[in-house]
Scaffold this motif. Structure first.
Motif, PDB file in Angstrom:
ATOM      1  N   PRO A 135     -74.290 -11.455  28.201  1.00 39.47           N
ATOM      2  CA  PRO A 135     -75.554 -12.051  27.761  1.00 39.47           C
ATOM      3  C   PRO A 135     -76.782 -11.537  28.493  1.00 39.47           C
ATOM      4  O   PRO A 135     -77.853 -11.430  27.907  1.00 39.47           O
ATOM      5  N   THR A 136     -76.657 -11.185  29.774  1.00 41.06           N
ATOM      6  CA  THR A 136     -77.829 -10.688  30.505  1.00 41.06           C
ATOM      7  C   THR A 136     -78.221  -9.288  30.062  1.00 41.06           C
ATOM      8  O   THR A 136     -79.330  -8.834  30.344  1.00 41.06           O
ATOM      9  N   ALA A 137     -77.333  -8.582  29.359  1.00 36.69           N
ATOM     10  CA  ALA A 137     -77.667  -7.273  28.801  1.00 36.69           C
ATOM     11  C   ALA A 137     -78.419  -7.408  27.482  1.00 36.69           C
ATOM     12  O   ALA A 137     -79.012  -6.445  26.995  1.00 36.69           O
ATOM     13  N   ARG A 170     -68.075  -2.875  29.654  1.00 37.46           N
ATOM     14  CA  ARG A 170     -68.080  -4.306  29.932  1.00 37.46           C
ATOM     15  C   ARG A 170     -66.936  -5.067  29.271  1.00 37.46           C
ATOM     16  O   ARG A 170     -66.395  -5.994  29.857  1.00 37.46           O
ATOM     17  N   ARG A 171     -66.578  -4.710  28.050  1.00 32.56           N
ATOM     18  CA  ARG A 171     -65.644  -5.546  27.290  1.00 32.56           C
ATOM     19  C   ARG A 171     -64.235  -5.528  27.878  1.00 32.56           C
ATOM     20  O   ARG A 171     -63.628  -6.587  28.082  1.00 32.56           O
ATOM     21  N   PHE A 172     -63.673  -4.348  28.132  1.00 27.92           N
ATOM     22  CA  PHE A 172     -62.321  -4.284  28.686  1.00 27.92           C
ATOM     23  C   PHE A 172     -62.272  -4.858  30.097  1.00 27.92           C
ATOM     24  O   PHE A 172     -61.254  -5.429  30.504  1.00 27.92           O
ATOM     25  N   HIS A 173     -63.370  -4.708  30.839  1.00 33.05           N
ATOM     26  CA  HIS A 173     -63.417  -5.262  32.192  1.00 33.05           C
ATOM     27  C   HIS A 173     -63.474  -6.788  32.192  1.00 33.05           C
ATOM     28  O   HIS A 173     -63.272  -7.420  33.232  1.00 33.05           O
ATOM     29  N   LEU A 174     -63.754  -7.364  31.044  1.00 32.26           N
ATOM     30  CA  LEU A 174     -63.691  -8.817  30.894  1.00 32.26           C
ATOM     31  C   LEU A 174     -62.365  -9.247  30.269  1.00 32.26           C
ATOM     32  O   LEU A 174     -61.695 -10.164  30.768  1.00 32.26           O
ATOM     33  N   ALA A 175     -61.965  -8.598  29.197  1.00 35.76           N
ATOM     34  CA  ALA A 175     -60.780  -9.028  28.440  1.00 35.76           C
ATOM     35  C   ALA A 175     -59.480  -8.838  29.219  1.00 35.76           C
ATOM     36  O   ALA A 175     -58.602  -9.712  29.179  1.00 35.76           O
ATOM     37  N   ILE A 176     -59.334  -7.726  29.913  1.00 35.19           N
ATOM     38  CA  ILE A 176     -58.070  -7.469  30.626  1.00 35.19           C
ATOM     39  C   ILE A 176     -57.822  -8.494  31.736  1.00 35.19           C
ATOM     40  O   ILE A 176     -56.713  -9.045  31.847  1.00 35.19           O
ATOM     41  N   PRO A 177     -58.815  -8.807  32.598  1.00 32.40           N
ATOM     42  CA  PRO A 177     -58.577  -9.883  33.576  1.00 32.40           C
ATOM     43  C   PRO A 177     -58.240 -11.227  32.928  1.00 32.40           C
ATOM     44  O   PRO A 177     -57.439 -11.993  33.471  1.00 32.40           O
ATOM     45  N   MET A 178     -58.821 -11.513  31.763  1.00 31.57           N
ATOM     46  CA  MET A 178     -58.497 -12.759  31.070  1.00 31.57           C
ATOM     47  C   MET A 178     -57.024 -12.792  30.660  1.00 31.57           C
ATOM     48  O   MET A 178     -56.335 -13.810  30.812  1.00 31.57           O
ATOM     49  N   LEU A 179     -56.528 -11.679  30.137  1.00 33.67           N
ATOM     50  CA  LEU A 179     -55.123 -11.615  29.721  1.00 33.67           C
ATOM     51  C   LEU A 179     -54.187 -11.709  30.926  1.00 33.67           C
ATOM     52  O   LEU A 179     -53.115 -12.324  30.853  1.00 33.67           O
ATOM     53  N   ILE A 180     -54.593 -11.109  32.033  1.00 31.81           N
ATOM     54  CA  ILE A 180     -53.797 -11.207  33.262  1.00 31.81           C
ATOM     55  C   ILE A 180     -53.729 -12.662  33.727  1.00 31.81           C
ATOM     56  O   ILE A 180     -52.661 -13.163  34.114  1.00 31.81           O
ATOM     57  N   ALA A 181     -54.863 -13.351  33.669  1.00 30.76           N
ATOM     58  CA  ALA A 181     -54.896 -14.767  34.058  1.00 30.76           C
ATOM     59  C   ALA A 181     -53.993 -15.602  33.150  1.00 30.76           C
ATOM     60  O   ALA A 181     -53.250 -16.474  33.623  1.00 30.76           O
ATOM     61  N   PHE A 195     -63.842  -8.766  21.847  1.00 33.58           N
ATOM     62  CA  PHE A 195     -63.956  -7.521  21.094  1.00 33.58           C
ATOM     63  C   PHE A 195     -64.776  -7.679  19.817  1.00 33.58           C
ATOM     64  O   PHE A 195     -64.967  -6.718  19.068  1.00 33.58           O
ATOM     65  N   LEU A 196     -65.308  -8.892  19.564  1.00 31.59           N
ATOM     66  CA  LEU A 196     -66.272  -9.076  18.489  1.00 31.59           C
ATOM     67  C   LEU A 196     -67.678  -8.720  18.957  1.00 31.59           C
ATOM     68  O   LEU A 196     -68.609  -8.622  18.152  1.00 31.59           O
ATOM     69  N   VAL A 197     -67.866  -8.536  20.263  1.00 31.09           N
ATOM     70  CA  VAL A 197     -69.156  -8.136  20.815  1.00 31.09           C
ATOM     71  C   VAL A 197     -69.280  -6.621  20.681  1.00 31.09           C
ATOM     72  O   VAL A 197     -68.427  -5.884  21.177  1.00 31.09           O
ATOM     73  N   PRO A 198     -70.325  -6.108  20.003  1.00 33.36           N
ATOM     74  CA  PRO A 198     -70.473  -4.644  19.860  1.00 33.36           C
ATOM     75  C   PRO A 198     -70.616  -3.962  21.209  1.00 33.36           C
ATOM     76  O   PRO A 198     -71.446  -4.362  22.029  1.00 33.36           O
ATOM     77  N   ALA A 199     -69.805  -2.936  21.429  1.00 35.03           N
ATOM     78  CA  ALA A 199     -69.815  -2.245  22.723  1.00 35.03           C
ATOM     79  C   ALA A 199     -71.181  -1.642  23.027  1.00 35.03           C
ATOM     80  O   ALA A 199     -71.649  -1.665  24.173  1.00 35.03           O
ATOM     81  N   ARG A 200     -71.852  -1.118  22.012  1.00 32.80           N
ATOM     82  CA  ARG A 200     -73.140  -0.446  22.244  1.00 32.80           C
ATOM     83  C   ARG A 200     -74.219  -1.399  22.754  1.00 32.80           C
ATOM     84  O   ARG A 200     -75.203  -0.966  23.369  1.00 32.80           O
ATOM     85  N   SER A 201     -74.029  -2.701  22.504  1.00 32.97           N
ATOM     86  CA  SER A 201     -75.029  -3.688  22.931  1.00 32.97           C
ATOM     87  C   SER A 201     -74.943  -4.016  24.404  1.00 32.97           C
ATOM     88  O   SER A 201     -75.919  -4.458  25.008  1.00 32.97           O
ATOM     89  N   VAL A 202     -73.762  -3.857  24.987  1.00 32.68           N
ATOM     90  CA  VAL A 202     -73.545  -4.341  26.352  1.00 32.68           C
ATOM     91  C   VAL A 202     -73.127  -3.260  27.336  1.00 32.68           C
ATOM     92  O   VAL A 202     -73.175  -3.485  28.554  1.00 32.68           O
ATOM     93  N   ASN A 203     -72.697  -2.113  26.872  1.00 29.83           N
ATOM     94  CA  ASN A 203     -72.218  -1.054  27.782  1.00 29.83           C
ATOM     95  C   ASN A 203     -73.384  -0.247  28.315  1.00 29.83           C
ATOM     96  O   ASN A 203     -73.648   0.872  27.887  1.00 29.83           O
ATOM     97  N   ARG A 204     -74.100  -0.833  29.247  1.00 33.45           N
ATOM     98  CA  ARG A 204     -75.235  -0.162  29.866  1.00 33.45           C
ATOM     99  C   ARG A 204     -75.032  -0.111  31.364  1.00 33.45           C
ATOM    100  O   ARG A 204     -74.450  -0.976  31.934  1.00 33.45           O
TER     101      ARG A 204
END
Length: 442
Positions: A373-375, A324-335, A433-442
């Motif tokens: 957040p929904t995760a 989830r994290r890279f799929h959010l952060a990378i589009p933000m940087l592209i924008a 990247f302050l969001v723990p990956a284990r919490s959201v990568n489901r």
């Protein structure tokens, strides 16, 4: 003597077991076909009524002698009403059901949107924009909450991406439509083109608000279009998904959850970029050298076409990889790169390219964010948490046009506003990247 031979079942007629992957895939495909296109259509109407002020600006400012600052304040004050009423709206939806509450939201905002034909002064402009925010508060977070009733976390990114495709669709359809209305109906029946724009684009929301009452179901159990085995599968998956989520026991614990404030900060940056695009896109294209409202509308559709390709691809990738994290952060940087490059360009073609990059990145970010957040939240906490994150973050919808409008008036150029947006989006990507990956990568 009766033969013991039984013909084998024909593969095409075989009915998969209720615990098989095939049955599961077919069930979720059935849910998506039923819900997603209709909810997209409703959100398209919502988004069209929210941002068509960006097109009305092309004529309205001259007619009413409003400054860029007045426009920016009016565009943004929508989000103050949104902020104040969003959490109560989602809690009411969770209590009374999505069908009636979403219908109420759509019918109310349709009437208010049409009322913009009476705008004569900044005070009335501000008042109607505020009331539009109050009326629409809860629609987007309400739909996000509603989807958690049907999809577990592992399947939600794709569903959310498809739903949020309504934003670029609003640009693809709304841009040329808004330009056509303002171009063709200017002066018709002694009414300005921007007034026709507000009046006519309120009609779809009015119609859809009535249709919601006949079409939506509040829960899996009420869905007559599902079989008992399909209902059981969906309910089992949602219950299993909610088992590990946080259920806050008190208001103090809810407010003190640092994860919610981090989510709000990230989404604040996303929303700031999103509305920096939607409220100023027509103006940027006009300043690049396009004067006719019809052609402005046609050119604004191009960035949204690029976004509509990016959204489902990124959503499917996020679900497939369970990342989830890279799929959010990378589009933000592209924008951010698209926004930052715009001030250095002057031609229409080059501006459209950068706007397309910015649109694809920021709108993909908007849909991907909600996988975080929904995760983490379920039940009433999800209703309050989604709305709280969304309403605090949507204050960026107030600050973005207000600050950009003020910077444009102050400097006489759009450069400072675009750089401001770019820096904010980069900051948001860093916070991801302050969001723990284990919490959201489901």
């Amino acid at each position: 003597m009766r033969s013991r031979y039984t013909a084998p079942p024909i593969a095409g007629d075989a009915i998969p077991r209720s615990d098989s992957p095939t049955f599961e895939s077919r069930t979720y495909a059935k849910v998506s076909r039923r819900l997603i296109p209709f909810l997209m259509l409703c959100y398209l109407g919502a988004y069209l009524d929210r941002v068509n002020v960006g097109f009305a600006k092309l004529q309205m400012l001259n007619d009413l002698r409003f400054s860029e600052t007045v426009y920016g304040m009016g565009a943004g004050i929508f989000f103050l009403g949104y902020f104040l009423f969003e959490v109560p709206s989602n809690l009411i939806l969770h209590k009374v059901g999505a069908r009636r509450w979403l219908a109420r939201i759509m019918l109310t905002w349709a009437v208010i949107s049409a009322s913009f034909v009476f705008v004569r002064s900044p005070a009335l402009f501000y008042t109607l924009r505020f009331l539009l925010g109050v009326a629409e508060a809860g629609f987007a977070p309400g739909v996000i909450l509603y989807l958690t009733y049907w999809y577990p976390s592992a399947r939600r990114a794709k569903a959310l991406s498809l739903f949020f495709m309504a934003i670029p669709l609003a640009g693809i359809i709304g841009g040329p439509l808004s330009g056509l209305i303002m171009h063709s109906l200017q002066g018709a029946m002694s009414m300005a083109g921007w007034k026709w724009l507000f009046l006519l684009e309120a009609v779809p929301s009015l119609v859809l608000g009535i249709v919601i009452l006949l079409y939506l179901d509040d829960s899996i159990a009420q869905a007559k279009w599902l079989s008992d085995s399909e209902k059981a599968l969906l309910a089992r998956h949602v219950a299993g998904d909610n088992a590990h989520k946080t259920a806050h026991l008190s208001i103090k614990a809810f407010i003190g959850d640092r994860r919610l404030w981090l989510m709000a900060a990230i989404y604040f940056c996303v929303v700031l970029g999103q509305y920096g695009l939607t409220f100023w896109l027509p103006t940027i294209i006009r300043k690049a050298g396009v004067s006719d409202p019809l052609w402005v509308g046609i050119f604004t559709a191009i960035p949204y076409l690029c976004a509509i390709v990016a959204l489902p691809l990124i959503g499917m990738s996020a679900d497939r990889l369970r990342e989830r994290r890279f799929h959010l952060a990378i589009p933000m940087l592209i924008a951010a790169a698209g926004f930052a490059t715009l001030p250095a360009l002057g031609s229409v073609a080059a501006s459209i390219v950068c706007l397309s990059v910015a649109a694809a990145g920021i709108l993909a970010s908007s849909s991907q964010f909600w996988s975080l957040p929904t995760a983490l939240l379920g039940g009433v906490s999800a209703a309050a948490g989604i709305a709280a994150v969304n309403c605090f973050a949507n204050l960026a919808g107030f600050f973005s046009p207000a600050i950009v409008g003020w910077l444009n008036d102050l400097t006489g150029k759009s450069t400072a506003g675009l750089i401001f947006i770019s820096v904010a989006v980069v900051l948001g990507a860093t916070l991801v990247f302050l969001v723990p990956a284990r919490s959201v990568n489901r």
